[in-house]
Design a protein around this motif. Structure first.
Motif, short mmCIF file in Angstrom:
data_model
loop_
_atom_site.label_atom_id
_atom_site.label_comp_id
_atom_site.label_asym_id
_atom_site.label_seq_id
_atom_site.Cartn_x
_atom_site.Cartn_y
_atom_site.Cartn_z
N LYS A 44 0.90 -1.69 -0.30
CA LYS A 44 -0.08 -0.09 -0.08
C LYS A 44 0.64 1.09 -0.34
O LYS A 44 2.15 1.27 0.37
CB LYS A 44 -0.93 -0.10 1.68
N LYS A 45 0.46 2.23 -0.86
CA LYS A 45 1.28 3.64 -0.34
C LYS A 45 1.80 3.70 0.89
O LYS A 45 1.26 4.11 2.20
CB LYS A 45 0.12 4.74 -1.11
N GLY A 46 3.37 4.12 1.02
CA GLY A 46 3.97 4.25 2.17
C GLY A 46 3.97 3.44 2.72
O GLY A 46 4.85 3.91 3.94
#
Length: 200
Positions: free
Chosen positions: A62-64
């Protein structure tokens, strides 16, 4: 390979790599970062030996967030046979025994995702297959064919590392023949003649 034909080892490795993408429903980045030690035993499938499960350490993040790990169970015996043959008889010929990577290059490095793409395109074009086919098509095909074989949707979702079932549904491009067969089975009771029909 016995004749030491140039490119034979690489071609064998590539063929096995694409079988692994399809056989375990992997993404190209997940595949490129596999190490030999990522395969392990599955007590519920002893027939696969040391290739009963695959530890994917670099799943889509997932993003980050860091990459998500998952264990993918081996379900296709022919794919297990292919990777076992490669690891035991072909990979050692690259002369990179100390390298952890499953997919090593002729120069002793690890194959990168972009190289997987480039190799797939080269084979696809040489075989005059449709340009629409990509490496990711093999992952879609894996989900589709296991669905056609009656494999549980929740199991498939876990196998391919989808958080939501809706993502797995997008991957399921069930063939027209299969859909027609399933539709026929579903409608058969409704279409069967009743006793009243027979009396007419």
């Amino acid at each position: 390979m016995r004749a030491k034909r140039k490119g034979a080892l690489a071609a064998y490795r590539d063929a096995t790599l694409f079988k692994v993408i399809y056989g375990w429903g992997l993404r190209r980045t997940e595949t490129s970062k596999l190490d030999v030690v990522d395969f392990g035993r599955n007590a519920k499938a002893p027939q696969f030996g040391r290739y009963g499960t695959l530890n994917v350490r670099y799943g889509k993040a997932k993003k980050g967030q860091p990459p998500r790990r998952r264990n993918v169970l081996s379900v296709m015996d022919w794919a297990v046979e292919a990777v076992a043959d490669y690891v035991e008889y072909v990979r050692p010929r690259f002369g990179c025994g100390d390298h952890p990577a499953l997919w090593v290059t002729e120069r002793g490095g690890r194959i990168k995702p972009a190289e997987i793409n480039a190799r797939f395109v080269a084979y696809r074009d040489a075989l005059k297959l449709p340009k629409e086919l990509t490496v990711h098509s093999a992952r879609h095909a894996c989900v589709t064919h296991l669905t056609e074989d009656g494999v549980d949707r929740r199991f498939l979702q876990q196998q391919v590392g989808h958080e939501n079932d809706s993502s797995t549904a997008i991957y399921t491009h069930v063939s027209d023949d299969f859909m027609n067969t399933m539709l026929h089975k579903a409608l058969a009771p409704a279409l069967a003649p009743t006793s009243a029909d027979k009396d007419r």
